[in-house]
Design a protein around this motif. Structure first.
Motif, PDB file in Angstrom:
ATOM      1  N   GLY A   1      48.837  37.713  35.644  1.00  0.00           N
ATOM      2  CA  GLY A   1      47.640  37.785  34.823  1.00  0.00           C
ATOM      3  C   GLY A   1      46.592  38.740  35.357  1.00  0.00           C
ATOM      4  O   GLY A   1      46.728  39.306  36.452  1.00  0.00           O
ATOM      5  N   ASN A   2      45.550  38.915  34.563  1.00  0.00           N
ATOM      6  CA  ASN A   2      44.448  39.802  34.925  1.00  0.00           C
ATOM      7  C   ASN A   2      43.199  38.961  35.237  1.00  0.00           C
ATOM      8  O   ASN A   2      42.747  38.182  34.404  1.00  0.00           O
ATOM      9  CB  ASN A   2      44.124  40.765  33.767  1.00  0.00           C
ATOM     10  N   PRO A   3      42.617  39.108  36.446  1.00  0.00           N
ATOM     11  CA  PRO A   3      41.415  38.337  36.801  1.00  0.00           C
ATOM     12  C   PRO A   3      40.192  38.857  36.054  1.00  0.00           C
ATOM     13  O   PRO A   3      39.790  40.007  36.227  1.00  0.00           O
ATOM     14  CB  PRO A   3      41.298  38.555  38.307  1.00  0.00           C
ATOM     15  N   VAL A   4      39.630  38.017  35.224  1.00  0.00           N
ATOM     16  CA  VAL A   4      38.459  38.391  34.423  1.00  0.00           C
ATOM     17  C   VAL A   4      37.372  37.352  34.662  1.00  0.00           C
ATOM     18  O   VAL A   4      37.646  36.147  34.693  1.00  0.00           O
ATOM     19  CB  VAL A   4      38.815  38.457  32.921  1.00  0.00           C
ATOM     20  N   GLY A   5      36.136  37.795  34.819  1.00  0.00           N
ATOM     21  CA  GLY A   5      35.082  36.821  35.055  1.00  0.00           C
ATOM     22  C   GLY A   5      33.689  37.398  34.992  1.00  0.00           C
ATOM     23  O   GLY A   5      33.480  38.509  34.502  1.00  0.00           O
ATOM     24  N   THR A   6      32.748  36.603  35.517  1.00  0.00           N
ATOM     25  CA  THR A   6      31.344  37.005  35.564  1.00  0.00           C
ATOM     26  C   THR A   6      30.942  37.154  37.024  1.00  0.00           C
ATOM     27  O   THR A   6      31.186  36.258  37.837  1.00  0.00           O
ATOM     28  CB  THR A   6      30.453  35.938  34.895  1.00  0.00           C
ATOM     29  N   PHE A   7      30.325  38.289  37.368  1.00  0.00           N
ATOM     30  CA  PHE A   7      29.918  38.528  38.754  1.00  0.00           C
ATOM     31  C   PHE A   7      28.663  39.397  38.797  1.00  0.00           C
ATOM     32  O   PHE A   7      28.318  40.092  37.827  1.00  0.00           O
ATOM     33  CB  PHE A   7      31.047  39.168  39.565  1.00  0.00           C
ATOM     34  N   VAL A   8      27.970  39.314  39.932  1.00  0.00           N
ATOM     35  CA  VAL A   8      26.719  40.046  40.117  1.00  0.00           C
ATOM     36  C   VAL A   8      26.886  41.017  41.277  1.00  0.00           C
ATOM     37  O   VAL A   8      27.345  40.639  42.364  1.00  0.00           O
ATOM     38  CB  VAL A   8      25.548  39.085  40.412  1.00  0.00           C
ATOM     39  N   VAL A   9      26.504  42.272  41.047  1.00  0.00           N
ATOM     40  CA  VAL A   9      26.611  43.314  42.061  1.00  0.00           C
ATOM     41  C   VAL A   9      25.226  43.630  42.626  1.00  0.00           C
ATOM     42  O   VAL A   9      24.277  43.878  41.882  1.00  0.00           O
ATOM     43  CB  VAL A   9      27.241  44.600  41.473  1.00  0.00           C
ATOM     44  N   ASN A  10      25.129  43.565  43.950  1.00  0.00           N
ATOM     45  CA  ASN A  10      23.882  43.874  44.665  1.00  0.00           C
ATOM     46  C   ASN A  10      22.704  43.022  44.191  1.00  0.00           C
ATOM     47  O   ASN A  10      21.544  43.454  44.261  1.00  0.00           O
ATOM     48  CB  ASN A  10      23.542  45.361  44.528  1.00  0.00           C
ATOM     49  N   GLY A  11      23.011  41.854  43.696  1.00  0.00           N
ATOM     50  CA  GLY A  11      21.951  40.918  43.312  1.00  0.00           C
ATOM     51  C   GLY A  11      21.158  41.318  42.087  1.00  0.00           C
ATOM     52  O   GLY A  11      20.170  40.654  41.730  1.00  0.00           O
ATOM     53  N   THR A  12      21.584  42.373  41.401  1.00  0.00           N
ATOM     54  CA  THR A  12      20.790  42.857  40.260  1.00  0.00           C
ATOM     55  C   THR A  12      21.608  43.006  38.974  1.00  0.00           C
ATOM     56  O   THR A  12      21.189  42.548  37.913  1.00  0.00           O
ATOM     57  CB  THR A  12      20.143  44.222  40.594  1.00  0.00           C
ATOM     58  N   THR A  13      22.750  43.639  39.065  1.00  0.00           N
ATOM     59  CA  THR A  13      23.538  43.935  37.868  1.00  0.00           C
ATOM     60  C   THR A  13      24.587  42.855  37.630  1.00  0.00           C
ATOM     61  O   THR A  13      25.422  42.593  38.502  1.00  0.00           O
ATOM     62  CB  THR A  13      24.239  45.298  37.991  1.00  0.00           C
TER      63      THR A  13
ATOM     64  N   LEU B   1      28.404  41.137  46.282  1.00  0.00           N
ATOM     65  CA  LEU B   1      29.289  40.916  45.143  1.00  0.00           C
ATOM     66  C   LEU B   1      29.493  39.410  44.973  1.00  0.00           C
ATOM     67  O   LEU B   1      30.356  38.807  45.604  1.00  0.00           O
ATOM     68  CB  LEU B   1      30.640  41.622  45.356  1.00  0.00           C
ATOM     69  N   GLN B   2      28.676  38.807  44.139  1.00  0.00           N
ATOM     70  CA  GLN B   2      28.701  37.370  43.905  1.00  0.00           C
ATOM     71  C   GLN B   2      29.564  37.047  42.687  1.00  0.00           C
ATOM     72  O   GLN B   2      29.238  37.437  41.563  1.00  0.00           O
ATOM     73  CB  GLN B   2      27.280  36.845  43.681  1.00  0.00           C
ATOM     74  N   LEU B   3      30.661  36.352  42.942  1.00  0.00           N
ATOM     75  CA  LEU B   3      31.568  35.974  41.858  1.00  0.00           C
ATOM     76  C   LEU B   3      31.172  34.596  41.339  1.00  0.00           C
ATOM     77  O   LEU B   3      31.220  33.606  42.063  1.00  0.00           O
ATOM     78  CB  LEU B   3      33.013  35.964  42.375  1.00  0.00           C
TER      79      LEU B   3
END
Length: 231
Positions: A66-78, A141-143
């Motif tokens: 499968g393909n890992p798909v999700g919601t994450f935050v990069v550098n605390g902003t995006t 990189l917050q997953l």
């Protein structure tokens, strides 16, 4: 009607019966062989597979990627939603990444066909716990959430594999026995035990082909981590 062919085979190739019906009829016939490995495969397709039986019990065509798909935050902003998760940036252990993205399809064949015929055919996925997502996150990189999405074409391949195997099994039985549509080959087996043994071997070869491999020929290992993610 094809002369000399059993109604069982005709129904299968002409889609007159669903795969569950064909498997049930075939189960009656093959029970006369008394081979547990063959019956276990039919039971798995009819009732679903259990991970408790071990990785080896899963046919290769039911081990999906499968393909890992999700919601994450990069550098605390995006913040990214429903995007491909860059697992390689969070995990260096390739075996762990493999365990996360591999999916052991336990659903019975009827359920898989039902999913393919519904509006959620492209939403088939393995859920990864929030606690694990947090455990592999980094400060930059917050997953937050992650699902391993299984492409519907892989489910279609399961159906195709099962149907192909059923065709081969029925054709093998037709070579050796008469009147398959009576759903009873016991008397023919009792008069020729050598035939019984050879047919059993041939059908096992049809069902259990090759080793369990996925992707770039990496064999799936029944590791403790793997068991955790396949629950």
């Amino acid at each position: 009607m094809v002369v000399g062919r059993s109604q069982l085979l005709i129904d299968l190739v002409s889609n007159n019966s669903d795969l569950e019906n064909i498997l049930l009829r075939l189960k009656i016939i093959l029970s006369d062989l008394g081979d547990q490995r063959i019956i276990s495969w039919i039971k798995g397709e009819l009732e679903g597979y259990s991970i408790e039986d071990g990785v080896e019990s899963f046919p290769p065509y039911r081990i999906l990627k499968g393909n890992p798909v999700g919601t994450f935050v990069v550098n605390g902003t995006t913040k990214y939603r429903n995007q491909q998760v860059p697992l390689e940036a969070l995990i260096k252990d390739k075996e762990l990444i493999n365990d996360i993205t591999v999916y052991y399809s336990r659903d019975n064949i009827k359920t898989i066909q039902h999913i393919l015929g519904g509006e959620n055919r492209d939403k088939y996925a393995k859920q990864i716990s929030t606690s694990f997502c947090h455990s592999i996150s980094r400060y930059d990189l917050q997953l937050l959430t992650m699902n391993v999405m299984i492409p519907s074409n892989q489910l279609e391949e399961i159906v195709s594999h099962v149907k192909s195997k059923l065709v081969e099994i029925i054709m093998e039985l037709e070579k050796q026995f008469k009147n398959l549509d009576d759903l009873d080959i016991r008397s023919q087996i009792e008069t020729n035990h050598t035939k019984k043994e050879q047919v059993t071997i041939n059908i096992e070869k049809i069902i259990y082909e090759g080793s369990i491999e996925i992707g770039d020929n990496n064999k799936i290992k029944d590791s403790g981590i793997g068991k955790f993610f396949r629950r």
